[in-house]
Design a protein around this motif. Structure first.
Motif, mmCIF file in Angstrom:
data_model
loop_
_atom_site.group_PDB
_atom_site.id
_atom_site.type_symbol
_atom_site.label_atom_id
_atom_site.label_comp_id
_atom_site.label_asym_id
_atom_site.label_seq_id
_atom_site.Cartn_x
_atom_site.Cartn_y
_atom_site.Cartn_z
ATOM 1 N N ARG A 1 -109.736 2.024 -107.304
ATOM 2 C CA ARG A 1 -110.491 0.826 -107.657
ATOM 3 C C ARG A 1 -111.560 0.514 -106.615
ATOM 4 N NH1 ARG A 1 -106.295 -3.760 -108.216
ATOM 5 N NH2 ARG A 1 -108.002 -4.851 -109.282
ATOM 6 N N ILE A 2 -111.351 0.950 -105.382
ATOM 7 C CA ILE A 2 -112.322 0.672 -104.325
ATOM 8 C C ILE A 2 -113.165 1.898 -103.982
ATOM 9 C CG2 ILE A 2 -110.847 -1.138 -103.387
ATOM 10 C CD1 ILE A 2 -110.102 0.716 -101.104
ATOM 11 N N ALA A 3 -112.665 3.092 -104.315
ATOM 12 C CA ALA A 3 -113.396 4.347 -104.123
ATOM 13 C C ALA A 3 -113.292 5.105 -105.444
ATOM 14 C CB ALA A 3 -112.801 5.149 -102.969
ATOM 15 N N PRO A 4 -114.162 4.813 -106.411
ATOM 16 C CA PRO A 4 -113.917 5.228 -107.790
ATOM 17 C C PRO A 4 -114.187 6.692 -108.118
ATOM 18 C CG PRO A 4 -115.915 3.915 -107.649
ATOM 19 C CD PRO A 4 -115.277 3.855 -106.307
ATOM 20 N N THR A 5 -114.772 7.456 -107.202
ATOM 21 C CA THR A 5 -115.042 8.865 -107.509
ATOM 22 C C THR A 5 -114.240 9.758 -106.565
ATOM 23 O OG1 THR A 5 -116.881 9.127 -105.941
ATOM 24 C CG2 THR A 5 -117.400 8.215 -108.127
ATOM 25 N N PRO A 6 -113.941 10.983 -106.992
ATOM 26 C CA PRO A 6 -113.238 11.917 -106.098
ATOM 27 C C PRO A 6 -113.982 12.138 -104.779
ATOM 28 C CG PRO A 6 -113.161 12.733 -108.350
ATOM 29 C CD PRO A 6 -114.084 11.541 -108.357
ATOM 30 N N GLU A 7 -115.309 12.153 -104.821
ATOM 31 C CA GLU A 7 -116.076 12.348 -103.588
ATOM 32 C C GLU A 7 -115.855 11.185 -102.616
ATOM 33 O OE1 GLU A 7 -120.663 13.051 -102.007
ATOM 34 O OE2 GLU A 7 -120.296 12.497 -104.106
ATOM 35 N N LEU A 8 -115.913 9.952 -103.115
ATOM 36 C CA LEU A 8 -115.681 8.799 -102.251
ATOM 37 C C LEU A 8 -114.247 8.779 -101.740
ATOM 38 C CD1 LEU A 8 -117.608 5.986 -104.166
ATOM 39 C CD2 LEU A 8 -118.243 7.017 -101.970
ATOM 40 N N GLN A 9 -113.295 9.141 -102.566
ATOM 41 C CA GLN A 9 -111.890 9.185 -102.145
ATOM 42 C C GLN A 9 -111.688 10.220 -101.039
ATOM 43 O OE1 GLN A 9 -110.003 9.975 -105.910
ATOM 44 N NE2 GLN A 9 -110.773 8.052 -106.787
ATOM 45 N N ARG A 10 -112.328 11.350 -101.184
ATOM 46 C CA ARG A 10 -112.180 12.395 -100.173
ATOM 47 C C ARG A 10 -112.785 11.956 -98.836
ATOM 48 N NH1 ARG A 10 -110.866 17.699 -99.872
ATOM 49 N NH2 ARG A 10 -111.908 18.905 -98.214
ATOM 50 N N LYS A 11 -113.931 11.302 -98.874
ATOM 51 C CA LYS A 11 -114.537 10.806 -97.640
ATOM 52 C C LYS A 11 -113.635 9.751 -96.990
ATOM 53 C CE LYS A 11 -119.421 11.579 -98.825
ATOM 54 N NZ LYS A 11 -119.842 12.285 -97.600
ATOM 55 N N LEU A 12 -113.175 8.804 -97.798
ATOM 56 C CA LEU A 12 -112.383 7.681 -97.291
ATOM 57 C C LEU A 12 -111.069 8.141 -96.674
ATOM 58 C CD1 LEU A 12 -111.917 4.549 -97.195
ATOM 59 C CD2 LEU A 12 -110.899 4.775 -99.475
ATOM 60 N N LEU A 13 -110.385 9.052 -97.324
ATOM 61 C CA LEU A 13 -109.016 9.396 -96.948
ATOM 62 C C LEU A 13 -108.900 10.664 -96.125
ATOM 63 C CD1 LEU A 13 -107.303 8.670 -100.382
ATOM 64 C CD2 LEU A 13 -107.454 7.144 -98.397
ATOM 65 N N LEU A 14 -109.928 11.505 -96.138
ATOM 66 C CA LEU A 14 -109.810 12.803 -95.462
ATOM 67 C C LEU A 14 -110.953 13.084 -94.499
ATOM 68 C CD1 LEU A 14 -108.285 15.502 -95.163
ATOM 69 C CD2 LEU A 14 -109.631 16.356 -97.099
ATOM 70 N N GLU A 15 -112.156 13.179 -95.019
ATOM 71 C CA GLU A 15 -113.259 13.642 -94.180
ATOM 72 C C GLU A 15 -113.564 12.671 -93.046
ATOM 73 O OE1 GLU A 15 -116.580 14.522 -96.703
ATOM 74 O OE2 GLU A 15 -115.466 16.024 -97.860
ATOM 75 N N ASN A 16 -113.634 11.385 -93.334
ATOM 76 C CA ASN A 16 -113.969 10.414 -92.286
ATOM 77 C C ASN A 16 -112.890 10.319 -91.211
ATOM 78 O OD1 ASN A 16 -116.239 9.977 -93.824
ATOM 79 N ND2 ASN A 16 -115.603 7.991 -94.599
ATOM 80 N N PRO A 17 -111.615 10.095 -91.563
ATOM 81 C CA PRO A 17 -110.614 10.007 -90.501
ATOM 82 C C PRO A 17 -110.440 11.304 -89.723
ATOM 83 C CG PRO A 17 -109.561 9.972 -92.659
ATOM 84 C CD PRO A 17 -111.037 9.796 -92.888
ATOM 85 N N MET A 18 -110.593 12.445 -90.376
ATOM 86 C CA MET A 18 -110.498 13.705 -89.637
ATOM 87 C C MET A 18 -111.628 13.820 -88.627
ATOM 88 S SD MET A 18 -107.757 15.362 -90.411
ATOM 89 C CE MET A 18 -108.134 16.982 -89.753
ATOM 90 N N ARG A 19 -112.834 13.414 -89.017
ATOM 91 C CA ARG A 19 -113.978 13.478 -88.110
ATOM 92 C C ARG A 19 -113.785 12.590 -86.894
ATOM 93 N NH1 ARG A 19 -117.557 11.678 -91.531
ATOM 94 N NH2 ARG A 19 -118.760 10.137 -90.366
ATOM 95 N N LEU A 20 -113.116 11.456 -87.082
ATOM 96 C CA LEU A 20 -112.939 10.506 -85.990
ATOM 97 C C LEU A 20 -111.733 10.842 -85.117
ATOM 98 C CD1 LEU A 20 -114.333 7.926 -84.973
ATOM 99 C CD2 LEU A 20 -112.723 6.601 -86.343
ATOM 100 N N TYR A 21 -110.645 11.333 -85.724
ATOM 101 C CA TYR A 21 -109.386 11.486 -84.978
ATOM 102 C C TYR A 21 -108.983 12.931 -84.717
ATOM 103 C CZ TYR A 21 -108.763 6.507 -85.511
ATOM 104 O OH TYR A 21 -108.936 5.151 -85.425
ATOM 105 N N TRP A 22 -109.424 13.866 -85.563
ATOM 106 C CA TRP A 22 -109.124 15.283 -85.353
ATOM 107 C C TRP A 22 -110.407 16.097 -85.431
ATOM 108 C CZ3 TRP A 22 -105.620 12.147 -87.942
ATOM 109 C CH2 TRP A 22 -104.298 12.189 -87.509
ATOM 110 N N PRO A 23 -111.428 15.750 -84.663
ATOM 111 C CA PRO A 23 -112.723 16.444 -84.802
ATOM 112 C C PRO A 23 -112.635 17.925 -84.507
ATOM 113 C CG PRO A 23 -112.674 15.125 -82.788
ATOM 114 C CD PRO A 23 -111.459 14.733 -83.576
#
Length: 287
Positions: free
Chosen positions: A261-283
């Motif tokens: 409901r807050i990230a309505p596309t698979p691309e936004l979901q992937r950024k929100l839950l995977l790509e962004n936190p990995m970049r910040l915490y497991w670069p």
């Protein structure tokens, strides 16, 4: 309040490798005592229970954030990270007297940021001089700063926050007053911070922001606006075990089912839950 004893299995399936980027561990108090100066006493919420929830919800990793009830004693969090098999990182609370050797130890143990709390009900008058000194100490490690504040106080806080160095992550959408609407002054100030590419934001904790209660329909427009405007600088987390909640205890499965409901596309979901936190915490693992 005790955390939900049997959260639902969410219908939404997070992308493989997804990160719960804001959660806590507390105690067990018999082993990891709470700080004498704490403003609340949570229930025990040990690492093993957190990791069981992670698996139940379909996540792969956790970012564990130090809360005020443990003060600057990060031992419970560090113990949880050590038990995670490399699947957890942490955000610490530190005193400005921390030694360089201790900072190096914390970095090796998985700490990647520090948290500065501005909520008066939890810290009184925030120790800004200490925060500045800590920010200066951690800069060489490449850590980020997590800030927790009420949006209604942002007009006064904003110059201080903007002067902090490095990457800054805003907790819980900046705690906007959802009853005032998307056009409120407080939320406008939060969004103005996000105009600076140094700032990230967590679209978490609808249970703390809602006036309507579950299913948190009144919070969804705020989170979605932030995700759509800042897709590469948004994070999501459960906030388990939801410390210091007084109105109700959320079902973490329901919180996960809010994500589409807050990230309505698979691309936004992937950024929100995977790509962004990995970049910040497991670069080091990002290709």
């Amino acid at each position: 309040m005790p955390f939900h004893p049997s959260p639902a299995k969410p219908a939404f399936v997070p992308p493989a490798g997804a990160v719960d980027a804001h959660c806590h561990v507390f105690g067990p108090a018999a082993r990891f005592p709470f700080a004498p100066e704490r403003k609340y006493t949570p229930v025990d919420a040990p690492a093993e229970t957190l990791f069981d929830l992670r698996d139940h919800l379909g996540f792969a990793r956790n970012v564990i954030v130090q809360a005020t009830c443990h003060g600057t004693d990060n031992a419970a969090m560090l113990d949880a990270i050590a038990k995670s098999g490399g699947r957890a990182r942490g955000v610490a609370v530190l005193d400005e007297t921390v030694t360089d050797a201790e900072l190096e130890r914390l970095h090796a143990a998985g700490i990647r940021g520090v948290r500065f709390n501005f909520l008066k009900r939890l810290v009184g008058d925030a120790p800004r001089d200490r925060y500045v000194k800590v920010a200066e100490r951690i800069a060489r490690l490449g850590w980020h700063i997590v800030i927790y504040f009420e949006s209604e106080e942002l007009e006064e806080l904003s110059p201080f926050i903007r002067a902090l160095p490095g990457t800054i992550v805003i907790d819980h959408m900046g705690r906007p007053d959802v009853t005032a609407g998307l056009g409120s002054e407080g939320f406008a100030r939060v969004r103005a911070l996000m105009d600076d590419p140094r700032f990230w934001i967590k679209v978490s904790c609808p249970e703390r922001l809602t006036a309507a209660g579950p299913m948190y329909d009144d919070v969804v427009p705020f989170a979605r606006a932030l995700v759509e405007a800042n897709p590469d600088r948004v994070l999501w987390g459960t906030d388990w075990p939801h410390p210091n909640m007084r109105s109700h205890m959320p079902d973490d499965g329901m919180l996960v089912d809010m994500i589409p409901r807050i990230a309505p596309t698979p691309e936004l979901q992937r950024k929100l839950l995977l790509e962004n936190p990995m970049r910040l915490y497991w670069p080091e693992e990002v290709l």
